[in-house]
Motif scaffolding. Structure first.
Motif, PDB file in Angstrom:
ATOM      1  N   ALA A 102       0.834  -1.205   0.000  1.00  0.00           N
ATOM      2  CA  ALA A 102       0.000   0.000   0.000  1.00  0.00           C
ATOM      3  C   ALA A 102       0.871   1.259   0.000  1.00  0.00           C
ATOM      4  O   ALA A 102       0.599   2.225  -0.737  1.00  0.00           O
ATOM      5  CB  ALA A 102      -0.926  -0.008   1.212  1.00  0.00           C
ATOM      6  N   GLN A 103       1.923   1.260   0.804  1.00  0.00           N
ATOM      7  CA  GLN A 103       2.800   2.432   0.860  1.00  0.00           C
ATOM      8  C   GLN A 103       3.489   2.656  -0.479  1.00  0.00           C
ATOM      9  O   GLN A 103       3.658   3.798  -0.921  1.00  0.00           O
ATOM     10  CB  GLN A 103       3.845   2.253   1.964  1.00  0.00           C
ATOM     11  N   ALA A 104       3.886   1.568  -1.124  1.00  0.00           N
ATOM     12  CA  ALA A 104       4.534   1.701  -2.431  1.00  0.00           C
ATOM     13  C   ALA A 104       3.570   2.307  -3.449  1.00  0.00           C
ATOM     14  O   ALA A 104       3.962   3.154  -4.278  1.00  0.00           O
ATOM     15  CB  ALA A 104       5.029   0.337  -2.912  1.00  0.00           C
ATOM     16  N   GLN A 105       2.308   1.888  -3.393  1.00  0.00           N
ATOM     17  CA  GLN A 105       1.317   2.437  -4.302  1.00  0.00           C
ATOM     18  C   GLN A 105       1.036   3.913  -4.005  1.00  0.00           C
ATOM     19  O   GLN A 105       0.958   4.746  -4.920  1.00  0.00           O
ATOM     20  CB  GLN A 105       0.015   1.638  -4.207  1.00  0.00           C
ATOM     21  N   LEU A 106       0.917   4.245  -2.736  1.00  0.00           N
ATOM     22  CA  LEU A 106       0.616   5.628  -2.365  1.00  0.00           C
ATOM     23  C   LEU A 106       1.765   6.573  -2.699  1.00  0.00           C
ATOM     24  O   LEU A 106       1.542   7.774  -2.926  1.00  0.00           O
ATOM     25  CB  LEU A 106       0.310   5.701  -0.863  1.00  0.00           C
ATOM     26  N   ALA A 107       2.985   6.040  -2.729  1.00  0.00           N
ATOM     27  CA  ALA A 107       4.146   6.876  -3.042  1.00  0.00           C
ATOM     28  C   ALA A 107       4.336   7.065  -4.542  1.00  0.00           C
ATOM     29  O   ALA A 107       5.201   7.836  -4.962  1.00  0.00           O
ATOM     30  CB  ALA A 107       5.401   6.246  -2.444  1.00  0.00           C
ATOM     31  N   THR A 108       3.552   6.362  -5.348  1.00  0.00           N
ATOM     32  CA  THR A 108       3.671   6.435  -6.807  1.00  0.00           C
ATOM     33  C   THR A 108       2.597   7.345  -7.377  1.00  0.00           C
ATOM     34  O   THR A 108       1.397   7.103  -7.149  1.00  0.00           O
ATOM     35  CB  THR A 108       3.529   5.029  -7.433  1.00  0.00           C
ATOM     36  N   PRO A 109       2.978   8.391  -8.100  1.00  0.00           N
ATOM     37  CA  PRO A 109       1.951   9.288  -8.679  1.00  0.00           C
ATOM     38  C   PRO A 109       0.937   8.548  -9.531  1.00  0.00           C
ATOM     39  O   PRO A 109      -0.261   8.818  -9.451  1.00  0.00           O
ATOM     40  CB  PRO A 109       2.789  10.265  -9.515  1.00  0.00           C
ATOM     41  N   ALA A 110       1.415   7.594 -10.344  1.00  0.00           N
ATOM     42  CA  ALA A 110       0.508   6.828 -11.205  1.00  0.00           C
ATOM     43  C   ALA A 110       0.110   5.540 -10.489  1.00  0.00           C
ATOM     44  O   ALA A 110       0.434   4.433 -10.930  1.00  0.00           O
ATOM     45  CB  ALA A 110       1.182   6.534 -12.539  1.00  0.00           C
ATOM     46  N   ARG A 111      -0.567   5.694  -9.355  1.00  0.00           N
ATOM     47  CA  ARG A 111      -0.934   4.513  -8.576  1.00  0.00           C
ATOM     48  C   ARG A 111      -1.990   3.685  -9.296  1.00  0.00           C
ATOM     49  O   ARG A 111      -2.700   4.184 -10.168  1.00  0.00           O
ATOM     50  CB  ARG A 111      -1.448   4.924  -7.196  1.00  0.00           C
ATOM     51  N   GLU A 112      -2.064   2.418  -8.924  1.00  0.00           N
ATOM     52  CA  GLU A 112      -3.031   1.496  -9.508  1.00  0.00           C
ATOM     53  C   GLU A 112      -4.170   1.287  -8.501  1.00  0.00           C
ATOM     54  O   GLU A 112      -3.990   0.607  -7.495  1.00  0.00           O
ATOM     55  CB  GLU A 112      -2.370   0.160  -9.828  1.00  0.00           C
ATOM     56  N   PRO A 113      -5.329   1.854  -8.764  1.00  0.00           N
ATOM     57  CA  PRO A 113      -6.447   1.730  -7.804  1.00  0.00           C
ATOM     58  C   PRO A 113      -6.796   0.280  -7.492  1.00  0.00           C
ATOM     59  O   PRO A 113      -7.130  -0.052  -6.352  1.00  0.00           O
ATOM     60  CB  PRO A 113      -7.601   2.449  -8.514  1.00  0.00           C
ATOM     61  N   ASP A 114      -6.722  -0.573  -8.512  1.00  0.00           N
ATOM     62  CA  ASP A 114      -7.069  -1.976  -8.286  1.00  0.00           C
ATOM     63  C   ASP A 114      -6.124  -2.631  -7.280  1.00  0.00           C
ATOM     64  O   ASP A 114      -6.526  -3.529  -6.526  1.00  0.00           O
ATOM     65  CB  ASP A 114      -7.038  -2.748  -9.605  1.00  0.00           C
ATOM     66  N   ALA A 115      -4.855  -2.181  -7.268  1.00  0.00           N
ATOM     67  CA  ALA A 115      -3.880  -2.759  -6.345  1.00  0.00           C
ATOM     68  C   ALA A 115      -4.264  -2.436  -4.909  1.00  0.00           C
ATOM     69  O   ALA A 115      -4.177  -3.293  -4.011  1.00  0.00           O
ATOM     70  CB  ALA A 115      -2.483  -2.237  -6.654  1.00  0.00           C
ATOM     71  N   LEU A 116      -4.704  -1.196  -4.651  1.00  0.00           N
ATOM     72  CA  LEU A 116      -5.110  -0.824  -3.299  1.00  0.00           C
ATOM     73  C   LEU A 116      -6.391  -1.546  -2.891  1.00  0.00           C
ATOM     74  O   LEU A 116      -6.554  -1.932  -1.730  1.00  0.00           O
ATOM     75  CB  LEU A 116      -5.314   0.691  -3.210  1.00  0.00           C
ATOM     76  N   VAL A 117      -7.292  -1.744  -3.849  1.00  0.00           N
ATOM     77  CA  VAL A 117      -8.513  -2.489  -3.553  1.00  0.00           C
ATOM     78  C   VAL A 117      -8.176  -3.917  -3.139  1.00  0.00           C
ATOM     79  O   VAL A 117      -8.756  -4.460  -2.188  1.00  0.00           O
ATOM     80  CB  VAL A 117      -9.461  -2.488  -4.781  1.00  0.00           C
ATOM     81  N   GLU A 118      -7.213  -4.538  -3.820  1.00  0.00           N
ATOM     82  CA  GLU A 118      -6.804  -5.901  -3.480  1.00  0.00           C
ATOM     83  C   GLU A 118      -6.138  -5.943  -2.105  1.00  0.00           C
ATOM     84  O   GLU A 118      -6.353  -6.878  -1.329  1.00  0.00           O
ATOM     85  CB  GLU A 118      -5.849  -6.442  -4.546  1.00  0.00           C
TER      86      GLU A 118
END
Length: 428
Positions: free
Chosen positions: A346-362
Motif C-alpha cells: 500500500a505504501q509503495a502504491q501511495l508513493a507512486t503518482p501513477a498509482r493502480e487503484p485496483d492494487a489498493l482495492v486488493e
C-alpha cells in the motif's frame, strides 16, 4: 545490589542454571529460585545487611532450602513403612554425595564459556519437546514473559499456553531425567529454535513496551543482551547476526515512537533525529554481514536496514521492501509477515503518482480477510493497517470510526492514545 537496580535480570538466569545443575530439575530450580528472590526482597525491606552479590546470595539460600526439603523427603520415604511401629527410630538418612555436591562442581566441566541464559535456552529447546511447547518453555523460564504475553505472541488462549508449559516441563523431565546442558552438536541442532525464542522476546517487547519506564521493564534491551551472547558464541552465523541486527535497529528507532505526551506516533510523524545513531550503525553492520545468508532473519535484517537507512519516510524504498517481504513470506509464511507485506504494498502504491487503484482495492480485500480470520495479534495489525489506509486515502470519517473501535481493545497505552487522537476524541 538492590532489587530495583536491574540486577534481577542479570542474576536470575545464573541462579536458575546453578540450581538446575544442583537439583537436577528445571522445575525445582524455578521454584527455589523464586523463593530465594522473595527472601532477598524481605531481607532488604527489613533493613538487613546489604547483599553484595544477588546471584550468590539467592543461590546459597535456595540450595539450603532445597537440601532441607530433600532431607525431609528422604526421612519421610524411609519412615513411611515404619510409622505404625512404636519402636521406630526416626534418624534422618544422610544426604547423598550427589545431593551434597556444589552447583559449581556439577557444572564446571560443562559449557563454562556459555552464557547462563543461553545454557537455559538450549535446555528449554530440547527436541524431546514439541516445537510449540519448546517456545513456551523458553519464553517463560528464560525470557521471563508472562503466560498472557506468550499466548498473545503465539496467537493462542492463555489456557493453551499454560498447558503447553506444563507438558514441556513434564516431557523434558521424562526424556532427560536430571538437568542436562546440551553439548556442541545438540546446541547446533537447537540453535534455530533458540534464535526464534529471542526474536519472540523482542517482538513482545516491541509491541507492548514502546517506552519502558526503567531497566526492569525493558525486555527489548534484555533481548539484545541475549543476542549479544549468541553472537559471541556464533559470530559468523548469518541468522544470529540477522537477529541482532533486527533487535539493534528496532531499539535504535524506539526513541521516536512516542511523543512527549505519551501518544504513539505514525511512521511518517517520527523525528528521525531522535534515533540512536550508534545503535543504528551497529545494526546496519550486522545486517550487512547477515546479507550473506538468505534465511528468515537475514531477510528481516535487510528489511529493517531499509527502514532505518531511509533519510525520510517518503524516501523509503517501498518497492524493495515489498520484494523482501515476499521472499520472507515464502521462507516464513506467518500472518504477521503477510500483513507487513500488504502494508508495504500500500505504501509503495501511495508513493507512486501513477498509482493502480485496483492494487489498493486488493490490499484492502486481503487485509479485511486477515482482520477476520488471522490470530489476534495479526488481526489487530490488519485493523490498524486498514484504518491507516483509509486515513491516507482521504476517508477520514471511516478511519476515525475504525480507530474509535480499536481504542476500545488496544491495551498498549501509547497506541491507545494514538487511536483516540485519530478518532478525534479527547485524550485523558
Amino acid at each position: 545490589m538492590p532489587l530495583g537496580s536491574g540486577g534481577f535480570e542479570e542474576a536470575w538466569p545464573r541462579i536458575v542454571r546453578a540450581l538446575a545443575s544442583f537439583t537436577g530439575s528445571l522445575d525445582d530450580a524455578e521454584e527455589y529460585a523464586a523463593e530465594a528472590v522473595a527472601r532477598a526482597a524481605a531481607h532488604e525491606r527489613s533493613g538487613g545487611p546489604a547483599i553484595e552479590s544477588y546471584a550468590a546470595w539467592c543461590t546459597s539460600v535456595a540450595k539450603r532450602a532445597w537440601l532441607d526439603d530433600a532431607r525431609r523427603r528422604s526421612v519421610e520415604r524411609r519412615l513411611a513403612p515404619e510409622l505404625a511401629r512404636p519402636d521406630a527410630d526416626p534418624v534422618s538418612d544422610p544426604v547423598t554425595d550427589r545431593i551434597a555436591m556444589d552447583a559449581d562442581d556439577l557444572s564446571a566441566h560443562v559449557l563454562e564459556e556459555l552464557d547462563d541464559r543461553l545454557a537455559l535456552l538450549f535446555v528449554a529447546c530440547d527436541e524431546a519437546i514439541s516445537p510449540a511447547s519448546r517456545m513456551v518453555l523458553a519464553l517463560r523460564v528464560v525470557c521471563g514473559l508472562t503466560i498472557s504475553e506468550i499466548a498473545g505472541h503465539l496467537g493462542v488462549q492463555d489456557t493453551a499456553a499454560a498447558a503447553r508449559l506444563t507438558r514441556a516441563k513434564r516431557a523434558l523431565s521424562e526424556a532427560r531425567g536430571a538437568f542436562h546442558v546440551p553439548d556442541t552438536a545438540e546446541r547446533a541442532r537447537r540453535l534455530p529454535v533458540v534464535i526464534a525464542c529471542v526474536s519472540g522476546m523482542f517482538t513482545v517487547a516491541h509491541r507492548t513496551v514502546l517506552d519502558p519506564a526503567d531497566a526492569l521493564a525493558d525486555t527489548g534491551r534484555q533481548a539484545l543482551s541475549i543476542a549479544d551472547a549468541l553472537v559471541a558464541a556464533y559470530p559468523d552465523d548469518t541468522e544470529v547476526r540477522g537477529l541482532r541486527a533486527v533487535i539493534r535497529l528496532g531499539l535504535a528507532r524506539r526513541p521516536g515512537r512516542v511523543a512527549a505526551d505519551g501518544t504513539g506516533l505514525a511512521l511518517d510523524e517520527v523525528d528521525r533525529r531522535r534515533w540512536d545513531a550508534g545503535l543504528l550503525a551497529a545494526g546496519l553492520d550486522d545486517a550487512t554481514l547477515a546479507a550473506r545468508g538468505d534465511g528468515r532473519f537475514a531477510l528481516e535484517a535487510a528489511i529493517a536496514g531499509l527502514h532505518s537507512g531511509a533519510p525520510t519516510f517518503e524516501r523509503t524504498d517501498w518497492p524493495r521492501i515489498v520484494q523482501l517481504y515476499g521472499a520472507l513470506e515464502q521462507r516464513w509464511p506467518s500472518p504477521s509477515v503477510r500483513v507487513a507485506r500488504l502494508v508495504a504494498t500500500a505504501q509503495a502504491q501511495l508513493a507512486t503518482p501513477a498509482r493502480e487503484p485496483d492494487a489498493l482495492v486488493e490490499v484492502e480485500r486481503e487485509l479485511t480477510s486477515l482482520e477476520t480470520h488471522a490470530p489476534a495479534y495479526a488481526s489487530r495489525d490488519a485493523s490498524l493497517a486498514l484504518a491507516d489506509l483509509e486515513w491516507r486515502t482521504g476517508r477520514r470519517e471511516h478511519a476515525s470510526a475504525r480507530y474509535r473501535d480499536l481504542a476500545e481493545v488496544v491495551a498498549v497505552e501509547p497506541l491507545r492514545r494514538f487511536c483516540l487522537k485519530r478518532a478525534c476524541l479527547t485524550l485523558p
